[in-house]
Design an enzyme around this catalytic site. Structure first.
Site, short mmCIF file in Angstrom:
data_model
loop_
_atom_site.label_atom_id
_atom_site.label_comp_id
_atom_site.label_asym_id
_atom_site.label_seq_id
_atom_site.Cartn_x
_atom_site.Cartn_y
_atom_site.Cartn_z
N HIS A 105 36.02 48.78 38.41
CA HIS A 105 36.52 50.15 38.49
C HIS A 105 37.64 50.31 37.47
O HIS A 105 38.38 49.36 37.16
CB HIS A 105 37.11 50.45 39.87
CG HIS A 105 36.13 50.93 40.89
ND1 HIS A 105 36.31 50.71 42.23
CD2 HIS A 105 34.97 51.63 40.77
CE1 HIS A 105 35.30 51.25 42.91
NE2 HIS A 105 34.48 51.82 42.03
N CYS B 231 43.83 50.77 45.15
CA CYS B 231 42.59 50.93 45.92
C CYS B 231 42.87 51.48 47.32
O CYS B 231 42.05 52.19 47.88
CB CYS B 231 41.85 49.61 46.03
SG CYS B 231 40.98 49.12 44.53
#
Length: 271
Positions: A168, A264
């Site tokens: 990511h 996150c």
């Protein structure tokens, strides 16, 4: 340089059901059990630190069938009160998207877009004043970039991720000062062309070394002054201080077993 912190509003989800029973990124190993009480304590420390710094933390109710909900950044991208929902790449997380949309509908958000193309929220979208930076290569579809640009009306800059450890964008790049278009990133996570784009757009960016990136040191959150980051990324502390930031090391070692850390766990609700 004196830095000013801007009060933020974050969405988080407690790791009440966090476990690693499958592997959808290189950090996840089902043979390594999670210490859930420790994971909970670490997450609570992060939540409480945000509040101590003057930020608002909203809470998403965890669901027992969705162990990765603690990684709330992936559930949507919010800019100017408009919500671009997520569409997850893996079936194990698919239902998280609707859980997030339900929360937004219940909390007064009226412009909520259900995407047609795979994107994993702020995992692959990073917001600066001038751009919406958009990762691709492992999770989010390149088609989601056009969709985001049309919805938000902001120029989207596509960036190719080439190292599976940095699956990511938020594992390889952090926005330090949104208003000033100031970022830090790890060049080795990106393709040569994307490195050139980043160097052109952000010539004064803080460049992270591999050792700190490999500790997910770029999975960090900044309010414009305080930078909350994994405590193991010690090589980033002095460079951040040299730029006038106040690094705030956090221990989220148990959550790292799921492939995530500070960012996150943190979705920003931009009004």
């Amino acid at each position: 340089m004196t830095r000013d912190a801007t009060p933020r509003r974050y969405l988080m989800c407690a790791p009440a059901h966090f476990e690693v029973t499958y592997s959808i990124n290189p950090w996840m190993d089902p043979s390594k059990p999670v210490d859930l009480p420790l994971a909970t304590t670490q997450w609570e420390d992060l939540r409480d630190r945000y509040r101590a710094l003057g930020h608002t933390v909203e809470l998403l109710t965890p669901r027992p069938d969705l162990p990765d909900m603690v990684f709330a950044a992936n559930g949507a991208t919010v800019i100017d009160g408009r919500v671009l929902g997520a569409l997850f790449a893996y079936r194990e997380r698919f239902a998280e998207a609707e859980a997030h949309r339900e929360w937004f509908r219940a909390n007064g958000f009226t412009e909520i877009h259900e995407p047609a193309h795979v994107n994993e929220g702020e995992g692959d979208f990073a917001v600066t004043a001038s751009y919406l930076l958009a990762g691709r290569g492992f999770r989010s579809s390149p088609l989601s970039h056009d969709e985001a640009q049309e919805f938000f009306g902001r120029p989207v800059i596509g960036l190719d991720l080439v190292d599976p450890r940095y699956y990511h964008l938020d594992t390889a790049l952090c926005v330090l000062d949104e208003a000033a278009d100031e970022i830090m990133y790890y060049p080795g996570a990106f393709s040569p062309g994307s490195r050139s784009v980043l160097a052109r757009l952000f010539p004064d960016a803080l460049l992270a070394e591999e050792a700190d990136a490999a500790r997910l040191g770029l999975n960090a959150v900044s309010d414009g002054r305080h930078v909350l980051l994994p405590q193991a990324a010690v090589g980033l502390l002095d460079p951040l201080r040299d730029r006038g930031f106040e690094p705030v090391p956090m221990d989220l070692g148990e959550l790292l077993k799921g492939g995530g850390s500070v960012k996150c766990c943190t979705q920003e609700l931009r009004a």
